[in-house]
Design an enzyme around this catalytic site. Structure first.
Site, PDB file in Angstrom:
ATOM      1  N   GLY A 154     -12.870  -4.450   0.635  1.00 16.07           N
ATOM      2  CA  GLY A 154     -14.256  -4.030   0.840  1.00 16.07           C
ATOM      3  C   GLY A 154     -14.698  -3.026  -0.218  1.00 16.07           C
TER       4      GLY A 154
ATOM      5  N   GLY B 198      -6.475  -5.963   1.454  1.00 11.91           N
ATOM      6  CA  GLY B 198      -5.176  -5.781   2.080  1.00 11.91           C
ATOM      7  C   GLY B 198      -4.525  -7.105   2.447  1.00 11.91           C
TER       8      GLY B 198
ATOM      9  N   ARG C 218       0.820  -1.211   0.000  1.00  9.10           N
ATOM     10  CA  ARG C 218       0.000   0.000   0.000  1.00  9.10           C
ATOM     11  C   ARG C 218       0.857   1.266   0.000  1.00  9.10           C
ATOM     12  NH1 ARG C 218      -5.199  -1.761   3.799  1.00  9.10           N
ATOM     13  NH2 ARG C 218      -6.454  -2.478   2.038  1.00  9.10           N
TER      14      ARG C 218
ATOM     15  N   LYS D  97     -13.811 -10.964   7.572  1.00 11.81           N
ATOM     16  CA  LYS D  97     -14.882  -9.979   7.806  1.00 11.81           C
ATOM     17  C   LYS D  97     -16.188 -10.564   7.290  1.00 11.81           C
ATOM     18  CE  LYS D  97     -11.681  -6.136   7.448  1.00 11.81           C
ATOM     19  NZ  LYS D  97     -11.057  -5.280   6.410  1.00 11.81           N
TER      20      LYS D  97
HETATM   21  P1  ADP Z   1      -8.927  -8.796   3.048  1.00 13.64           P
HETATM   22  O1  ADP Z   1      -8.080  -7.861   3.856  1.00 13.64           O
HETATM   23  O2  ADP Z   1      -8.168  -9.440   1.929  1.00 13.64           O
HETATM   24  O3  ADP Z   1     -10.209  -8.148   2.584  1.00 13.64           O
HETATM   25  P2  ADP Z   1     -10.050  -9.950   5.462  1.00 13.64           P
HETATM   26  O4  ADP Z   1      -9.529  -8.782   6.206  1.00 13.64           O
HETATM   27  O5  ADP Z   1     -11.524 -10.124   5.360  1.00 13.64           O
HETATM   28  O6  ADP Z   1      -9.375 -10.015   4.000  1.00 13.64           O
HETATM   29  O7  ADP Z   1      -9.527 -11.318   6.139  1.00 13.64           O
HETATM   30  C1  ADP Z   1      -8.176 -11.673   6.255  1.00 13.64           C
HETATM   31  C2  ADP Z   1      -7.969 -12.596   7.418  1.00 13.64           C
HETATM   32  O8  ADP Z   1      -8.865 -13.692   7.363  1.00 13.64           O
HETATM   33  C3  ADP Z   1      -6.594 -13.207   7.463  1.00 13.64           C
HETATM   34  O9  ADP Z   1      -5.874 -12.612   8.530  1.00 13.64           O
HETATM   35  C4  ADP Z   1      -6.853 -14.711   7.715  1.00 13.64           C
HETATM   36  O10 ADP Z   1      -6.026 -15.252   8.724  1.00 13.64           O
HETATM   37  C5  ADP Z   1      -8.306 -14.718   8.143  1.00 13.64           C
HETATM   38  N1  ADP Z   1      -8.992 -15.984   7.926  1.00 13.64           N
HETATM   39  C6  ADP Z   1      -9.111 -16.692   6.777  1.00 13.64           C
HETATM   40  N2  ADP Z   1      -9.768 -17.842   6.989  1.00 13.64           N
HETATM   41  C7  ADP Z   1     -10.070 -17.899   8.309  1.00 13.64           C
HETATM   42  C8  ADP Z   1     -10.744 -18.840   9.147  1.00 13.64           C
HETATM   43  N3  ADP Z   1     -11.211 -19.990   8.669  1.00 13.64           N
HETATM   44  N4  ADP Z   1     -10.862 -18.542  10.459  1.00 13.64           N
HETATM   45  C9  ADP Z   1     -10.366 -17.390  10.950  1.00 13.64           C
HETATM   46  N5  ADP Z   1      -9.736 -16.455  10.217  1.00 13.64           N
HETATM   47  C10 ADP Z   1      -9.592 -16.708   8.901  1.00 13.64           C
HETATM   48 MG    MG Z   2      -8.202  -7.241   5.884  1.00 11.69          MG
END
Ligand code: ADP
Ligand code: MG
Length: 416
Positions: free
Chosen positions: A384, A360, A37, A202
């Protein structure tokens, strides 16, 4: 989407320009683990520096509670920015206080200062328009113009994104312009088959977008934390995995809609279950309907998709001409739970058409797993934000008169 570009602000030489970046990088013990970023912010910052603007960078980092909190300081980010720009970057210990005013006053043309984390101020994310507006006014007093370039937060109605743009002459930065160009291709004329892969943690945010995505896609593949709400909706027990029980009726509705539309929803048939959350946990692969039948019983926690699911997802991805992926398939930060995310990333690199990674943590995941940015069509800095754009929602940060106006779909000129 028409954007007010940087040029619309006229000559910025000598002007104090506040740039709302998204420098919310992952940190481990104060060390930046992925500076994507920060790199993504360079194009706009260099353009402003070259014009002789006095550049004031603002950003949030993490979710501090509206007050100063040393572990969410932007100081390491200012340091990295200085290294990447190849020039000194001043750092203010507050966002709108004495230190910020001094740092801004000291700027010469072409200089850069980073102000401390916006979210150390309760006004930044307040739901109260007046509270948010008051903080935005304090920020506005520091600058002559504002550039909105924080794609990861562009969908948020927050002081530095939404309110500030109405108080100062404002324009979209180069990062936002680049991100929107790619996302427009996904919403206007995606080549089919079009597959969206969702994961991450999320859960409630992301479950919400599915209803809008279903009419637009051919395949929707579900991994990450949200997969357990799908398994629960199918009547399976999920042990201690992430679960949003109140979303189950919604998920059932999605499954019905998908069947009516002929959209395939990929729900994992096997998962990796751990005895607890942690690198030293015991773990094993189990069928998705038997999560509580492992030796860990109801305390078992699902932390990745299983190998059969990963292979099926990879095949669906490789057979698609357009793929958008947001959210890791599992807890990729821990080696035993990274295989699902790796398999999906690998498959995206083999897509002939357009492959986009958004988010991210998703971007951090592909880089940590050893992939390079060039192996993908586009790596978006916003998860998001991309999702909300894809579902066609009006985004507060994009609706501000100051720097964007949404063009009615019918009057848009399409084409690549
Ligand atoms: P992004 O930032 O790509 O939009 P999120 O912030 O929604 O993604 O989620 C990222 C996190 O989700 C990572 O830190 C990962 O460890 C967690 N994650 C993925 N699968 C699981 C799971 N089954 N249980 C808990 N956490 C998870
Ligand atoms: Mg995230």
């Amino acid at each position: 989407m028409s954007l007010r570009t940087l040029e619309s602000l006229g000559s910025l030489s000598g002007k104090r320009v506040i740039v709302r970046c998204d420098l919310n990088v992952p940190l481990q013990d104060g060390v930046i683990t992925d500076d994507g970023r920060v790199r993504a912010s360079l194009a706009t910052l260099n353009a402003l520096i070259n014009q002789g603007a006095r550049v004031i960078v603002v950003s949030h980092l993490g979710r501090p509670d509206g007050k100063p909190d040393a572990k969410h300081s932007l100081a390491p980010v200012a340091q990295r920015l200085s290294e990447l720009l190849g020039k000194p970057v001043a750092f203010a210990r507050d966002t709108v206080g004495v230190s910020a005013a001094e740092a801004v006053d000291a700027l010469e043309n072409g200089d850069v200062a980073v102000l401390e984390n916006l979210r150390f101020n309760a006004g930044e994310t307040s739901k109260d328009d007046a509270v948010r507006g008051a903080f935005a006014a304090e920020l506005a007093a520091l600058g002559d113009a504002m550039v909105s370039d924080g794609f990861g937060v562009v969908h948020r109605k927050q002081a530095s994104v939404y309110d500030l743009a109405q108080l100062l002459p404002s324009a979209a930065g180069l990062l936002i312009a680049a991100e929107l160009k790619v996302l427009d291709r996904l919403t206007e004329t995606p080549e089919r088959p079009y597959t969206v892969v969702l994961g991450g943690s999320k859960v409630s945010d992301k479950l919400g977008v599915i209803g809008h995505l279903l009419p637009r896609v051919d395949n929707l593949l579900i991994g990450g934390g949200m997969l357990f709400t799908f398994l629960a909706a199918q009547g399976h027990k999920v042990g201690s995995s992430l679960l949003e029980p109140d979303q189950i009726p919604q998920v059932l509705e999605y499954l019905k809609t998908a069947a009516e539309l002929g959209v395939t929803i990929g729900i994992p048939t096997d998962v990796v279950v751990a005895s607890k959350f942690g690198a030293d946990a015991d773990y094993m692969v189990t069928p998705a309907h038997a999560i509580e039948d492992t030796p860990y019983g109801a305390s078992g926690i699902g932390l990745d998709i299983g190998p059969v699911t990963a292979a099926a997802f990879a095949e669906a991805i490789r057979g698609s001409n357009t793929v958008f992926w947001n959210g890791p398939m599992g807890v990729f930060e821990l080696v035993p739970f990274a295989a699902g995310t790796r398999a999906v990333a690998e498959a995206l690199t083999e897509v002939d058409g357009l492959s986009v990674v958004g988010g991210g943590d998703s971007a951090a995941a592909v880089r940590q797993l050893g992939f390079t940015d060039e192996q993908f069509g586009h790596i978006s800095t916003g998860g998001g934000a991309s999702l909300e754009f894809l579902e066609g929602k009006k985004l507060p940060g994009w609706e501000v008169r100051g720097w964007s106006s949404r063009v009615p779909r019918s009057s848009r000129v399409t084409g690549k």
